[in-house]
Design a protein around this motif. Structure first.
Motif, PDB file in Angstrom:
ATOM      1  N   ARG A   1      14.011  15.676  -1.162  1.00  0.00           N
ATOM      2  CA  ARG A   1      14.276  16.496   0.021  1.00  0.00           C
ATOM      3  C   ARG A   1      13.485  17.798  -0.051  1.00  0.00           C
ATOM      4  O   ARG A   1      13.381  18.418  -1.112  1.00  0.00           O
ATOM      5  N   GLY A   2      12.977  18.229   1.089  1.00  0.00           N
ATOM      6  CA  GLY A   2      12.287  19.505   1.109  1.00  0.00           C
ATOM      7  C   GLY A   2      11.900  19.916   2.511  1.00  0.00           C
ATOM      8  O   GLY A   2      11.953  19.124   3.461  1.00  0.00           O
TER       9      GLY A   2
ATOM     10  N   ARG B   1      12.350  12.914   2.280  1.00  0.00           N
ATOM     11  CA  ARG B   1      13.019  13.393   3.488  1.00  0.00           C
ATOM     12  C   ARG B   1      12.588  14.837   3.691  1.00  0.00           C
ATOM     13  O   ARG B   1      12.705  15.662   2.782  1.00  0.00           O
ATOM     14  N   VAL B   2      12.089  15.120   4.870  1.00  0.00           N
ATOM     15  CA  VAL B   2      11.487  16.425   5.109  1.00  0.00           C
ATOM     16  C   VAL B   2      12.024  17.014   6.402  1.00  0.00           C
ATOM     17  O   VAL B   2      12.236  16.305   7.388  1.00  0.00           O
TER      18      VAL B   2
ATOM     19  N   LEU C   1      20.728  17.757   8.541  1.00  0.00           N
ATOM     20  CA  LEU C   1      19.559  17.066   9.079  1.00  0.00           C
ATOM     21  C   LEU C   1      18.989  16.073   8.065  1.00  0.00           C
ATOM     22  O   LEU C   1      18.499  15.007   8.443  1.00  0.00           O
ATOM     23  N   PHE C   2      19.045  16.424   6.789  1.00  0.00           N
ATOM     24  CA  PHE C   2      18.665  15.456   5.762  1.00  0.00           C
ATOM     25  C   PHE C   2      19.617  14.263   5.778  1.00  0.00           C
ATOM     26  O   PHE C   2      19.206  13.111   5.623  1.00  0.00           O
TER      27      PHE C   2
ATOM     28  N   ARG D   1      12.274  10.926   7.879  1.00  0.00           N
ATOM     29  CA  ARG D   1      12.349  10.095   6.677  1.00  0.00           C
ATOM     30  C   ARG D   1      10.996   9.425   6.486  1.00  0.00           C
ATOM     31  O   ARG D   1      10.531   8.669   7.339  1.00  0.00           O
ATOM     32  N   ASN D   2      10.365   9.694   5.369  1.00  0.00           N
ATOM     33  CA  ASN D   2       9.012   9.230   5.152  1.00  0.00           C
ATOM     34  C   ASN D   2       8.932   7.726   4.963  1.00  0.00           C
ATOM     35  O   ASN D   2       9.855   7.094   4.461  1.00  0.00           O
TER      36      ASN D   2
END
Length: 274
Positions: free
Chosen positions: A8-9, A78-79, A95-96, A140-141
């Motif tokens: 996460r970031g 997850r960004v 939001l994450f 979500r990547n």
């Protein structure tokens, strides 16, 4: 191309002279609310101290929409992407969490009735599927998302295509991505909406998206950073009360707005803040 490896970031991005100080301003507010978060900043400026950021990453090229390169290259699985003119007021961790069920989340763009925000790129789309405001997005990547950013970048390379939300809207409409629509408090652009937010009833703004933070780059004037001047003492007082009364923010970190408390009292009666 970087592969995501951290769970996460947050990501910010800017290019062009004068934008880095605005990004640092946004990063400081974000760091206040998320002191332990990973925050990356993509930029074309050299020699910057880290400040509120964990990493400052050089852009591969300087152009008007660096956010899509940043999202394409991000190390995060997850960004949360935020524009440099966004002020974070409350914890955004949820939001994450919604990315358990969705691939991308964003709020609707404002001014949906004007020609720009209803403009088609290649195909007419029903107005019921409006543009997403790309200033705040949770992603979500994965391969499909990375292809989306590559396709948006390609669209922006076309002649006379300066606005990313026009092709982004169509690409999202045609995709199989699971899209979550965020309520206005996660990307509040119009400050007039604050006046209608009833304390004890409305959800508190999580972020303010203030285009005025860029105003000095278009005009010969000092950079505005004082939140009370940008929003007004009365509206800031209402936001402070909303942050304190929003049940969904209990136990979560919010911005400390007390530094502007002097000057609020005369405005409270005018805005019927209780």
């Amino acid at each position: 191309m970087a592969e995501a490896n951290d769970p996460r970031g947050f990501v910010l991005a800017s290019s062009g002279k004068g934008f880095a100080p605005i990004a640092f301003h946004a990063g400081q507010y974000l760091r206040e609310v998320h002191p332990d978060a990973l925050i990356d900043f993509y930029t074309d400026e050299d020699g910057l101290e880290p400040g509120p950021f964990d990493r400052i990453i050089p852009l591969e090229r300087s152009w008007h929409r660096p956010k899509f390169e940043a999202l394409r290259r991000t190390r995060f699985e997850r960004v949360i992407y935020i524009d440099t003119d966004v002020i974070t007021l409350a914890d955004l961790s949820d939001l994450f969490d919604i990315l358990d069920q969705f691939d991308i989340a964003g709020a609707h763009a404002d001014r949906r009735g004007n020609a720009h925000n209803s403009k088609a790129w290649k195909t007419e789309i029903p107005p019921a599927f409006p543009q997403m405001n790309s200033g705040v997005m949770a992603i979500r990547n994965g391969p499909d998302i990375r292809k989306l950013w590559t396709d948006v970048e390609a669209a922006l390379a076309e002649p006379d295509q300066q606005k990313d939300q026009i092709p982004l809207r169509e690409l999202l409409y045609q995709s199989d991505l699971r899209i979550a629509t965020l309520p206005v408090e996660y990307n509040l652009v119009s400050q007039r909406q604050i006046d209608a937010m009833k304390v004890g009833y409305a959800a508190a703004p999580r972020v303010l998206h203030l285009h005025r933070l860029h105003k000095h780059l278009r005009r010969d004037m000092p950079q505005e950073t004082d939140l009370a001047e940008l929003v007004g003492h009365g509206r800031l007082a209402r936001i402070d009360r909303l942050l304190k009364t929003d049940e969904t923010l209990k136990g979560k970190r919010t911005a400390d707005l007390s530094r502007w408390r002097k000057g609020w009292r005369a405005k409270l009666a005018d805005l019927s803040i209780r």
